[in-house]
Design a protein around this motif. Structure first.
Motif, short mmCIF file in Angstrom:
data_model
loop_
_atom_site.label_atom_id
_atom_site.label_comp_id
_atom_site.label_asym_id
_atom_site.label_seq_id
_atom_site.Cartn_x
_atom_site.Cartn_y
_atom_site.Cartn_z
N GLY A 55 0.82 -1.21 0.00
CA GLY A 55 0.00 0.00 0.00
C GLY A 55 0.85 1.25 0.00
N LYS A 56 1.86 1.24 0.85
CA LYS A 56 2.74 2.41 0.98
C LYS A 56 3.47 2.68 -0.34
CE LYS A 56 5.97 3.80 4.47
NZ LYS A 56 7.26 3.35 3.98
N GLU A 57 4.08 1.65 -0.88
CA GLU A 57 4.85 1.82 -2.12
C GLU A 57 3.93 2.25 -3.28
OE1 GLU A 57 8.08 1.52 -2.95
OE2 GLU A 57 8.78 1.07 -0.91
N SER A 58 2.77 1.62 -3.34
CA SER A 58 1.84 1.96 -4.41
C SER A 58 1.45 3.43 -4.34
CB SER A 58 0.57 1.11 -4.31
OG SER A 58 0.88 -0.26 -4.35
N ALA A 59 1.11 3.87 -3.15
CA ALA A 59 0.69 5.26 -2.98
C ALA A 59 1.84 6.20 -3.31
CB ALA A 59 0.18 5.47 -1.57
N GLU A 60 3.02 5.86 -2.83
CA GLU A 60 4.16 6.75 -3.11
C GLU A 60 4.44 6.83 -4.60
OE1 GLU A 60 7.06 5.18 -0.46
OE2 GLU A 60 6.37 6.43 1.22
N LEU A 61 4.35 5.70 -5.25
CA LEU A 61 4.56 5.69 -6.69
C LEU A 61 3.49 6.53 -7.39
CD1 LEU A 61 6.02 4.69 -9.14
CD2 LEU A 61 4.83 2.50 -8.95
N LEU A 62 2.26 6.37 -6.94
CA LEU A 62 1.17 7.14 -7.54
C LEU A 62 1.41 8.64 -7.39
CD1 LEU A 62 -1.58 7.10 -8.95
CD2 LEU A 62 -2.65 7.14 -6.70
N PHE A 63 1.82 9.04 -6.20
CA PHE A 63 2.02 10.46 -5.97
C PHE A 63 3.19 11.00 -6.79
CE2 PHE A 63 -0.47 9.71 -2.01
CZ PHE A 63 -1.49 10.58 -2.33
N ARG A 64 4.18 10.15 -7.02
CA ARG A 64 5.26 10.57 -7.91
C ARG A 64 4.72 10.79 -9.32
NH1 ARG A 64 9.25 6.04 -7.26
NH2 ARG A 64 8.13 5.51 -5.33
N MET A 65 3.85 9.91 -9.76
CA MET A 65 3.28 10.07 -11.10
C MET A 65 2.39 11.29 -11.18
SD MET A 65 2.39 6.18 -12.30
CE MET A 65 1.65 6.65 -13.85
N ILE A 66 1.64 11.53 -10.12
CA ILE A 66 0.75 12.70 -10.11
C ILE A 66 1.58 13.98 -10.18
CG2 ILE A 66 -0.80 14.05 -8.64
CD1 ILE A 66 -1.97 11.41 -7.60
N LYS A 67 2.66 13.99 -9.45
CA LYS A 67 3.52 15.17 -9.39
C LYS A 67 4.16 15.44 -10.75
CE LYS A 67 6.87 17.09 -6.12
NZ LYS A 67 7.80 16.72 -5.05
N LYS A 68 4.65 14.36 -11.35
CA LYS A 68 5.37 14.51 -12.62
C LYS A 68 4.42 14.60 -13.80
CE LYS A 68 8.23 11.01 -12.42
NZ LYS A 68 9.30 10.07 -12.82
N LYS A 69 3.13 14.41 -13.52
CA LYS A 69 2.17 14.33 -14.62
C LYS A 69 2.66 13.36 -15.68
CE LYS A 69 -0.33 18.60 -14.04
NZ LYS A 69 0.33 19.06 -12.80
N ASN A 70 3.23 12.30 -15.23
CA ASN A 70 3.74 11.24 -16.09
C ASN A 70 2.55 10.57 -16.79
OD1 ASN A 70 4.73 8.92 -17.22
ND2 ASN A 70 6.05 8.44 -15.50
N LEU A 71 2.44 10.81 -18.08
CA LEU A 71 1.28 10.30 -18.80
C LEU A 71 1.56 8.94 -19.43
CD1 LEU A 71 0.17 13.64 -20.38
CD2 LEU A 71 -0.76 12.50 -18.37
N GLY A 72 2.35 8.16 -18.79
CA GLY A 72 2.52 6.82 -19.30
C GLY A 72 3.76 6.64 -20.14
N GLY A 73 4.66 7.57 -20.04
CA GLY A 73 5.90 7.39 -20.79
C GLY A 73 6.66 6.22 -20.21
N TYR A 74 7.09 6.39 -18.98
CA TYR A 74 7.90 5.38 -18.33
C TYR A 74 7.07 4.68 -17.27
CZ TYR A 74 11.51 3.40 -15.38
OH TYR A 74 12.27 2.54 -14.63
N MET A 75 6.97 3.37 -17.38
CA MET A 75 6.16 2.63 -16.42
C MET A 75 7.05 1.96 -15.36
SD MET A 75 3.12 3.19 -17.27
CE MET A 75 2.09 3.65 -18.67
N ASN A 76 6.63 2.09 -14.15
CA ASN A 76 7.39 1.50 -13.05
C ASN A 76 6.87 0.11 -12.70
OD1 ASN A 76 9.37 3.48 -11.67
ND2 ASN A 76 7.59 4.73 -12.19
N LYS A 77 7.79 -0.74 -12.34
CA LYS A 77 7.41 -2.08 -11.86
C LYS A 77 8.15 -2.32 -10.55
CE LYS A 77 5.37 -3.14 -15.86
NZ LYS A 77 3.95 -3.45 -16.00
N ILE A 78 7.42 -2.30 -9.48
CA ILE A 78 8.02 -2.53 -8.17
C ILE A 78 7.65 -3.94 -7.70
CG2 ILE A 78 8.03 -1.87 -5.73
CD1 ILE A 78 7.64 0.99 -6.58
N VAL A 79 8.64 -4.70 -7.27
CA VAL A 79 8.36 -6.04 -6.77
C VAL A 79 8.89 -6.17 -5.34
CG1 VAL A 79 8.70 -8.51 -7.11
CG2 VAL A 79 8.54 -7.00 -9.09
#
Lengths: 355, 355
Positions: free
Chosen positions: B318-342
DNA sequence: GTATTTTACGAAATCATTTTCGTCTATTTT
DNA sequence: AAAATAGACGAAAATGATTTCGTAAAATAC
């Protein structure tokens, strides 16, 4: 060169067609109607002809039009959203309550904002204060264990936001509540332990000031009295929200020279901690210690030994609370008549209290 | 008479003072400033003198001014809200994930909308479609077991809403994900059962099409292969979301002439159902049947017998997902680079798999 | 045939905030 | 001393949906 530029523009257009939210303006342009007419058509207004309505509906469907919630919220001063404020979510009781709330909210096409206080008063106050700006149409809350003053809640109520309290309710405030028969079921629980032979029953709780703690303790005391067993304040064990420290507290309790022979845990986590401590201290349940607990654990009957529980109808609490809240929202009941709903818990006998 | 009228007005005024939200207009009137100046002062604009800013801040504090979220959302096209879409909430894994998400969201002063799909594809589609209107700045989702097409999610992504998938992810879509080492831990789980002597290990799952099911099954198969045990499709047991019907399915499985000697439950609830069925059929765990399960049950070690689990770091997911999401929101990353966290799950040996 | 009503729609205000663009005074520059 | 600039603030547009009010044209009434 020009070709590239052309493609570039095409690309940008593509991006924009992706990004562009369709709003009433776009819809009206597409239809050759005015914004107001489209809006009215979508609301099935009598002012719009049947034929036009059909056209509008079809186009709205085709373009997957979704009204902007902020524009609508601003204009109508309505959010179509409720807030649920609870101490914690990783808790069988509260997650079941939320399940019930969500069921009702989904039916009513309402959105649900969830806030966790983590049993922290400061968090609760700050959360409630952030709800005073029309963000939600109503609030469902179960108080945190530290809640001392309810001023923040009175303030919120004064701004006209309907509030329903469930399970952990305030004592000093006129309000609508959904609770369970805590007194009666605690009486029964204590009685059950005594009928199983317990003479020294410890009462475990998380916060003395919580309504549920008080009511459950009163039920406990009344049962003791019925069986002419003196109330011993030393058997009221105040725990907290930290499992580690709770285990230390319980270890101390169960290492006393005069050890209790029965445990009545007023919340689930304290029963689980007790189990761990008993494992640790090699205390045999139910031979040396009988345990009963308020609990919504789905694995209660699979524990070793299976745990006798008082199980609250958590899902129904959520459902009833939400339904009551929506009734208040609909009626814009500003606190004239307060509802008090009481549901029944059930005592499920298992092996942890066998004679 | 006039006196009564006077009181009546006083009362009405009182009501209105309760009800009236304080907005920029009221604040500006109180201060003798324009609305725009007050707004700028609250945003610490260089256009406003230090002294005026102080006055404004003080008055805003005094009147407990809270900006209207709808007006702000409308103007800024930002909601300060994220959505969490999960199959169910009364589930140890998901409630822990939400706990982690809430932690991060609270830090970022974001609000969290929760939606339950109840493993129903129609619900999922409808929920996602309702999120296309700017209601949220980002979405965290774990797919429902029925999810066939991901068009609804691709559409949402195209509207520019960042999406993070956790645990149950789509296979056919470019996206950011947070998962656990399902293949490896399933391999280990199966190996663990075989080292404990199991030869006929049944694999229990809820939906074959789920990413987690597929990865976990591959790990299971790979482990079988390593130990030269033939894969038997009859030992892949497809269950569903209903505990009653699952128990019937498991009862059938454990009543076969050639009964499995090991159970690998790919989700917690199936292990619990297995326990119930074993109680019912008087099958002794671990003597006659060994069980291992993916699980976040806090009482795993208190069960009879204690349950060997593969435990996913749900809170961290949950923590990692949310942090990743907020990074995307901040960067307005529209799907250029996709992250995969395991993240890594851990196998905790207990008595249900003792040799 | 005129007057009235109904039908079907559009213009514009409104909600609270943010933000751009003026504007006026006071100060500094040339 | 005239011109330019900085400081501090206000007016108004814009965000998207709803709703009130206004108004043509058509239908009905007299």
């Amino acid at each position: 060169m020009f070709y590239y530029l052309h493609y570039c523009f095409l690309f940008i257009e593509l991006i924009f067609s992706f990004m562009s939210e369709i709003n009433l303006k776009k819809l009206s342009e597409e239809l050759g109607l005015s914004i107001s007419s489209v809006s009215k058509a979508l609301h099935d207004s009598y002012e719009i002809s049947t034929e036009t309505k059909k056209r509008v509906l079809a186009m709205a469907e085709k373009l997957n039009y979704q009204p902007n919630p902020f524009a609508r919220g601003l204009r109508k001063n309505k959010s179509n959203t409720i807030a649920v404020v609870i101490p914690e979510i990783a808790n069988n009781f509260f997650s079941l309550v939320i399940d019930g709330i969500q069921l009702v909210a989904q039916q009513k096409e309402y959105h649900v904002l969830t806030y966790l206080t983590h049993e922290d008063y400061i968090n609760e106050v700050s959360t409630i204060n952030h709800l005073q700006c029309g963000r939600v149409d109503g609030v469902l809350i179960s108080l945190c264990g530290e809640t001392a003053s309810v001023d923040h809640l009175i303030n919120l109520q004064h701004t006209g936001v309907p509030i329903i309290f469930f399970d952990r309710i305030p004592e000093t405030m006129e309000c609508s509540t959904v609770t369970t028969d805590d007194y009666e079921s605690s009486f029964k629980a204590t009685e059950h332990l005594m009928l199983a032979g317990c003479k020294k029953i410890a009462f475990l709780c998380v916060s003395r000031f919580l309504s549920i703690t008080q009511k459950r303790m009163l039920g406990y005391q009344a049962a003791l009295q019925k069986y002419k067993i003196a109330f011993d304040p030393k058997l009221i064990i105040q725990c907290n929200n930290d499992n580690i420290s709770n285990q230390a507290i319980l270890k101390k309790l169960l290492s006393r020279k005069v050890r209790p022979d029965g445990i009545f845990a007023s919340v689930e986590k304290l029963a689980i901690s007790t189990y761990y401590v008993c494992n640790d201290l090699k205390i045999k349940i139910p031979q040396q210690l009988k345990i009963i607990s308020f609990s919504n654990l789905r694995t209660a009957s699979l524990l070793s030994p299976s745990l006798t529980t008082i199980t609250q109808p958590a899902f129904e609490i959520g459902k009833e609370s939400a339904e009551l809240l929506f009734r208040m929202i609909k009626k814009k009941n500003l606190g004239g008549y307060m509802n008090k709903i009481v549901l029944q818990s059930s005592l499920i006998e298992r092996n942890s209290t066998v004679k």
